[in-house]
Scaffold this active site. Structure first.
Site, PDB file in Angstrom:
ATOM      1  N   CYS A   2       1.064  -1.413  -0.367  1.00 23.81           N
ATOM      2  CA  CYS A   2       0.068   0.027  -0.190  1.00 23.81           C
ATOM      3  C   CYS A   2       1.419   0.785   0.239  1.00 23.81           C
ATOM      4  O   CYS A   2       1.845   1.076   0.420  1.00 23.81           O
ATOM      5  CB  CYS A   2      -0.915   0.020   1.165  1.00 23.81           C
ATOM      6  SG  CYS A   2      -2.401  -1.365   1.322  1.00 23.81           S
ATOM      7  N   ARG A  28       3.835  -0.383  -4.948  1.00 23.72           N
ATOM      8  CA  ARG A  28       3.571  -1.362  -3.398  1.00 23.72           C
ATOM      9  C   ARG A  28       2.954  -1.101  -3.615  1.00 23.72           C
ATOM     10  O   ARG A  28       2.123  -2.399  -2.390  1.00 23.72           O
ATOM     11  CB  ARG A  28       3.644   0.008  -2.479  1.00 23.72           C
ATOM     12  CG  ARG A  28       4.989   0.835  -2.882  1.00 23.72           C
ATOM     13  CD  ARG A  28       5.012   1.666  -1.004  1.00 23.72           C
ATOM     14  NE  ARG A  28       4.649   1.474  -0.134  1.00 23.72           N
ATOM     15  CZ  ARG A  28       5.778   1.250   0.846  1.00 23.72           C
ATOM     16  NH1 ARG A  28       7.260   1.409   0.787  1.00 23.72           N
ATOM     17  NH2 ARG A  28       5.339   0.361   1.729  1.00 23.72           N
ATOM     18  N   TRP A  73      -3.091  -2.387  -1.477  1.00 21.58           N
ATOM     19  CA  TRP A  73      -2.641  -3.803  -1.719  1.00 21.58           C
ATOM     20  C   TRP A  73      -3.379  -4.412  -0.684  1.00 21.58           C
ATOM     21  O   TRP A  73      -3.162  -4.415   0.774  1.00 21.58           O
ATOM     22  CB  TRP A  73      -1.483  -4.104  -1.769  1.00 21.58           C
ATOM     23  CG  TRP A  73      -0.779  -6.147  -2.034  1.00 21.58           C
ATOM     24  CD1 TRP A  73      -0.320  -6.001  -2.994  1.00 21.58           C
ATOM     25  CD2 TRP A  73      -1.064  -7.427  -0.881  1.00 21.58           C
ATOM     26  NE1 TRP A  73      -0.647  -7.643  -3.010  1.00 21.58           N
ATOM     27  CE2 TRP A  73      -0.529  -8.413  -2.149  1.00 21.58           C
ATOM     28  CE3 TRP A  73      -1.200  -7.503   0.491  1.00 21.58           C
ATOM     29  CZ2 TRP A  73      -0.112  -8.807  -0.426  1.00 21.58           C
ATOM     30  CZ3 TRP A  73      -1.577  -8.406   1.151  1.00 21.58           C
ATOM     31  CH2 TRP A  73      -0.771  -9.135   0.657  1.00 21.58           C
ATOM     32  N   ASN A  97      -1.631   2.102   6.118  1.00 24.79           N
ATOM     33  CA  ASN A  97      -0.795   1.256   4.972  1.00 24.79           C
ATOM     34  C   ASN A  97      -0.614   0.054   6.643  1.00 24.79           C
ATOM     35  O   ASN A  97      -0.433   0.676   7.874  1.00 24.79           O
ATOM     36  CB  ASN A  97       0.268   1.503   4.966  1.00 24.79           C
ATOM     37  CG  ASN A  97       0.629   1.894   3.682  1.00 24.79           C
ATOM     38  OD1 ASN A  97      -0.582   2.408   3.524  1.00 24.79           O
ATOM     39  ND2 ASN A  97       1.471   2.227   3.566  1.00 24.79           N
ATOM     40  N   GLY A  98      -0.812  -1.340   6.405  1.00 26.57           N
ATOM     41  CA  GLY A  98      -0.644  -1.811   7.410  1.00 26.57           C
ATOM     42  C   GLY A  98      -1.588  -2.743   8.035  1.00 26.57           C
ATOM     43  O   GLY A  98      -3.125  -2.406   7.773  1.00 26.57           O
ATOM     44  N   GLU A 478      15.191 -19.135  -7.814  1.00 28.00           N
ATOM     45  CA  GLU A 478      15.440 -17.559  -7.908  1.00 28.00           C
ATOM     46  C   GLU A 478      14.303 -17.401 -10.011  1.00 28.00           C
ATOM     47  O   GLU A 478      13.559 -16.557  -9.830  1.00 28.00           O
ATOM     48  CB  GLU A 478      16.689 -16.563  -8.223  1.00 28.00           C
ATOM     49  CG  GLU A 478      16.787 -15.159  -8.787  1.00 28.00           C
ATOM     50  CD  GLU A 478      15.790 -14.482  -7.709  1.00 28.00           C
ATOM     51  OE1 GLU A 478      14.469 -15.131  -6.808  1.00 28.00           O
ATOM     52  OE2 GLU A 478      15.148 -12.864  -8.169  1.00 28.00           O
ATOM     53  N   LYS A 482      11.178 -15.902 -10.524  1.00 23.50           N
ATOM     54  CA  LYS A 482      10.762 -14.561 -12.234  1.00 23.50           C
ATOM     55  C   LYS A 482      10.097 -14.977 -12.707  1.00 23.50           C
ATOM     56  O   LYS A 482       9.253 -14.546 -12.923  1.00 23.50           O
ATOM     57  CB  LYS A 482      11.822 -14.277 -12.596  1.00 23.50           C
ATOM     58  CG  LYS A 482      13.267 -13.702 -11.939  1.00 23.50           C
ATOM     59  CD  LYS A 482      12.697 -11.958 -11.517  1.00 23.50           C
ATOM     60  CE  LYS A 482      12.006 -11.528 -10.155  1.00 23.50           C
ATOM     61  NZ  LYS A 482      12.741 -12.207  -8.744  1.00 23.50           N
ATOM     62  N   GLU A 485       6.152 -15.291 -11.199  1.00 24.97           N
ATOM     63  CA  GLU A 485       5.908 -13.685 -10.671  1.00 24.97           C
ATOM     64  C   GLU A 485       4.973 -12.915 -11.624  1.00 24.97           C
ATOM     65  O   GLU A 485       3.969 -12.345 -11.829  1.00 24.97           O
ATOM     66  CB  GLU A 485       6.869 -12.768  -9.939  1.00 24.97           C
ATOM     67  CG  GLU A 485       6.784 -13.308  -8.409  1.00 24.97           C
ATOM     68  CD  GLU A 485       8.375 -11.648  -7.899  1.00 24.97           C
ATOM     69  OE1 GLU A 485       8.288 -11.652  -7.157  1.00 24.97           O
ATOM     70  OE2 GLU A 485       9.568 -12.623  -8.604  1.00 24.97           O
ATOM     71  N   HIS A 501      14.008 -39.245  -7.875  1.00 26.14           N
ATOM     72  CA  HIS A 501      13.165 -39.678  -6.266  1.00 26.14           C
ATOM     73  C   HIS A 501      11.573 -39.202  -6.516  1.00 26.14           C
ATOM     74  O   HIS A 501      11.598 -39.426  -5.855  1.00 26.14           O
ATOM     75  CB  HIS A 501      13.993 -38.885  -5.487  1.00 26.14           C
ATOM     76  CG  HIS A 501      15.311 -39.693  -5.336  1.00 26.14           C
ATOM     77  ND1 HIS A 501      15.965 -40.938  -4.889  1.00 26.14           N
ATOM     78  CD2 HIS A 501      16.296 -39.792  -5.826  1.00 26.14           C
ATOM     79  CE1 HIS A 501      17.052 -40.952  -4.615  1.00 26.14           C
ATOM     80  NE2 HIS A 501      17.541 -39.896  -5.013  1.00 26.14           N
ATOM     81  N   LYS A 606       5.441  -4.351  -4.561  1.00 26.77           N
ATOM     82  CA  LYS A 606       7.051  -4.565  -4.221  1.00 26.77           C
ATOM     83  C   LYS A 606       7.185  -4.324  -2.878  1.00 26.77           C
ATOM     84  O   LYS A 606       8.597  -4.951  -2.182  1.00 26.77           O
ATOM     85  CB  LYS A 606       7.293  -3.218  -4.584  1.00 26.77           C
ATOM     86  CG  LYS A 606       8.548  -2.853  -4.533  1.00 26.77           C
ATOM     87  CD  LYS A 606       9.375  -3.944  -5.476  1.00 26.77           C
ATOM     88  CE  LYS A 606      10.869  -3.488  -5.688  1.00 26.77           C
ATOM     89  NZ  LYS A 606      11.415  -4.575  -6.541  1.00 26.77           N
TER      90      LYS A 606
HETATM   91  O1  M6R Z   1      12.186  -5.971   0.401  1.00 29.09           O
HETATM   92  P1  M6R Z   1      12.423  -7.491   0.189  1.00 29.09           P
HETATM   93  O2  M6R Z   1      14.416  -7.843  -0.070  1.00 29.09           O
HETATM   94  O3  M6R Z   1      12.297  -7.768   1.414  1.00 29.09           O
HETATM   95  O4  M6R Z   1      11.341  -8.394  -0.168  1.00 29.09           O
HETATM   96  C1  M6R Z   1      11.743  -9.441  -0.579  1.00 29.09           C
HETATM   97  C2  M6R Z   1      10.422 -10.393  -1.333  1.00 29.09           C
HETATM   98  O5  M6R Z   1       9.452  -9.676  -0.915  1.00 29.09           O
HETATM   99  C3  M6R Z   1      11.032 -10.008  -2.309  1.00 29.09           C
HETATM  100  O6  M6R Z   1      12.128 -10.132  -3.442  1.00 29.09           O
HETATM  101  C4  M6R Z   1       9.491 -10.733  -3.946  1.00 29.09           C
HETATM  102  O7  M6R Z   1      10.597 -12.192  -3.540  1.00 29.09           O
HETATM  103  C5  M6R Z   1      10.836 -10.362  -4.816  1.00 29.09           C
HETATM  104  N1  M6R Z   1       9.053  -9.823  -5.352  1.00 29.09           N
HETATM  105  C6  M6R Z   1      11.075 -11.066  -5.857  1.00 29.09           C
HETATM  106  O8  M6R Z   1      10.539 -10.680  -7.050  1.00 29.09           O
END
Ligand code: M6R
Length: 611
Positions: A2, A28, A73, A97-98, A478, A482, A485, A501, A606
């Protein structure tokens, strides 16, 4: 998670500042958005489901000198117009926010008192609570003090009170919030991009602090309502560039920034001389054990770091998903170093894991991108990445910068422990110098054509596997994340040797399997595992180093039938910094072929500031 922006002043049109600020905060959260502003002595609230562009279409332009805005969000309640912020109850209008942990109890009590609610949100509940207290006290400062005693949870709030349309109120507890200073105008923001176009001067609110803000004055108070003095701080403007600079997507721009980011991040610490590295970092060799706590990609960076530190520095490293670490039995003593890795420095799970580690007596280190963020302030020692602000929700350059710093930690400890001789050190320093050019090669037009060709096949599939061993498996995790996502294609990362296995049962003719092979010592084994999938009809893609490619091309006829991305050789410690680039680009191009909204993927935000 948010975004909040607020404005008070006569220099600008409040609506424009709010909409522009929200656009810059949209990374965000972008389920719904809204603004509240005061025009001709009346408060108007405009809000809607979806992205800021939807909001822009329905806001009726007018003169306004004060307002608050929010991009959401969703946590409590669906992402629809009713649940979007701002929420108004009585004389109180709030953006939040929160998450309020005890909102259900508060709501029940308020309902008993006759309050009715339109939305499913915790935010409307706290608006009603503040309104109820204010109705009794008729004093907003006293009301906020009382309010904070009753509310439990994380919150950053921007508030307008009907009795005073010249003043904004801001309250902060656990969720980030700043008050930014202009000339005869002031702002509030949950994050710098919202206001950096207008000012780089700001006051930071600590947990429990609140502020009364007019166009000419900012008065800050602590949780008890006592006026407090705050220092005015300044952001370095240049690090908040959020333009696409001609790239089709911000994610692509950020991938292309990696040569510079790596140069800057490593350059900050080592500058071609190991003595600098030793001077700029504490001696981590005194620890018996390291635990890395992080989430998502940052956790994947931690896994790469584990491989580097264990191999080069001979210290056992556990990597813990921060949200799990917080609620499990942990084995920590004063010889344990706990490293929190986080781009935003605000991830609630990571922050809480660090707090727990401190309570258990560990020393804590943060690998953080955002200066002055909550985790940066909480840890005993911080190493900052020099990656600039990262805007695309899917991280790329911050992840690479985190790996770069973890490789330097491995090097620092290895050097203190005399695990590497001068010759080896020379090789590493030379390889570090070459890295930016090698990453540029991986992003050349020719290389990008190859990623496009691979993606053109991948995007038609529903399930994709990434396999590798050791550090290559960490990279696969990773690459797989990616892809998930941003392209919404299901994919799995698997340790290559483990596939047989059980999971190999999922491989059928045509299933894409991307194999990552950079580790010389286990390359043969990984290649055998890839051939096992090929025998079952998989469509294979290899990300492999030049040296291994040369070797296999000569001796293995079968090998030449693979689709390949050949990456430059570098020192083993640094190889992940190159191998990740094709994985990022393949995910990006696959999502592009699918026509997905790459910079703002669905359901994500984000910075994840809720647990
Ligand atoms: O801000 P941070 O690095 O702590 O965030 C951690 C994860 O939320 C962040 O890496 C998330 O997995 C991303 N969307 C990956 O692309």
């Amino acid at each position: 998670m948010c975004g909040i922006v607020g404005y008070v002043g006569k220099q600008k049109k409040a609506q424009e500042v709010l909409l522009e600020g929200l656009t810059n905060l949209e990374y965000r959260g972008y389920d719904s958005a809204g603004i509240a502003y005061v025009t001709n002595g009346k408060l108007v609230i405009t809000k809607t489901e979806g992205k800021i562009n939807n909001l822009k279409k329905i806001v009726i332009p007018c003169e306004a000198n004060l307002g608050i805005g929010h991009t959401r969000w969703a946590t409590n309640g669906k992402p629809n117009t009713i649940n979007s912020h701002p929420h108004k109850q009585g004389k109180i209008t709030i953006v939040h926010n929160g998450i309020i942990d005890n909102y259900a109890e508060i709501k029940e009590q308020l309902q008993k008192d006759g309050v009715t609610f339109k939305s499913e949100t915790d935010t409307e509940v706290i608006a009603a609570l503040l309104n109820q207290i204010y109705t009794k006290t008729q004093d907003i400062n006293k009301s906020i003090v009382e309010f904070q005693k009753k509310v439990k949870g994380a919150y950053a709030l921007g508030i307008i009170v009907d009795d005073d349309y010249n003043t904004l109120y801001a309250i902060r507890n656990e969720s980030p919030l700043i008050v930014a200073l202009g000339n005869d105008e002031n702002y509030i923001a949950s994050d710098v991009p919202a206001i950096i176009k207008y000012t780089n001067k700001y006051i930071e609110l600590n947990n429990g602090d609140f502020a009364k803000i007019t166009d000419s004055q900012i008065i800050c108070y602590n949780a008890l309502g006592k006026e407090i003095k705050k220092d005015i701080q300044e952001f370095p403007i240049e690090s908040y560039d959020i333009d696409k600079h001609g790239y089709e997507h911000i994610m692509l721009k950020e991938i292309h920034e990696q040569p510079t980011v790596i140069k800057n991040t490593i350059g900050d610490y080592i500058d071609n001389n190991i003595d600098n590295l030793i001077a700029k970092m504490p001696d981590f060799s005194k620890y018996n054990k390291i635990i890395i706590v992080a989430c998502g990609s940052a956790m994947h960076a931690g896994l790469v770091g584990k491989n580097m530190i264990e191999e080069f520095a001979d210290i056992p490293v556990d990597v813990e998903i921060a949200s799990e670490f917080r609620y499990k039995k942990v084995f920590i003593d004063n010889k344990t170093l706990v490293i929190g890795v986080s781009q935003s420095g605000e991830t609630a799970d990571t922050l809480k894991a660090i707090v727990k580690a401190k309570e258990k007596g560990a020393d804590t280190l943060g690998i953080i991108s955002k200066k002055g963020s909550s985790i940066a302030r909480c840890v005993d020692f911080v190493l900052y990445t020099n990656s600039g602000i990262e805007v695309a929700v899917a991280t790329t350059k911050a992840y690479s910068a985190q790996i770069a710093l973890l490789s330097l930690i491995a090097l620092n400890i290895a050097n203190h422990k005399h695990n590497i001789d001068n010759k080896e050190l020379e090789k590493i320093l030379k390889s570090i110098k070459e890295l930016p050019i090698q990453i540029e090669r991986l992003l050349s037009n020719e290389a990008c054509e190859n990623y496009k060709n691979i993606a053109e096949t991948l995007y038609t599939h529903n399930d994709i596997f990434f396999i590798g061993r050791g550090v290559d498996y960490a990279l696969c995790m990773e690459g797989s994340l990616k892809l998930k996502e941003i392209s919404y294609i299901h994919s799995e990362a698997y340790p290559a040797g483990e596939l047989k296995h059980g999971t190999i049962s999922l491989i059928e003719p045509g299933t894409p399997v991307v194999g990552v092979i950079t580790d010389f010592e286990i390359a043969d084994k990984t290649l055998s595992n890839i051939e096992e999938t090929k025998s079952r009809g998989s469509e294979n893609y290899l990300i492999i180093t030049e040296e291994l490619d040369n070797q296999y091309s000569k001796i293995n006829k079968n090998y030449n039938t693979y689709n390949k991305v050949v990456i430059p050789n570098t020192h083993k410690l640094l190889q992940p910094l190159l191998a990740v680039v094709p994985l990022q680009m393949i995910a990006y191009e696959t999502a592009r072929f699918k026509g997905e909204e790459i910079d703002k993927p669905r359901n994500l935000a984000k910075s994840v500031t809720v647990e």
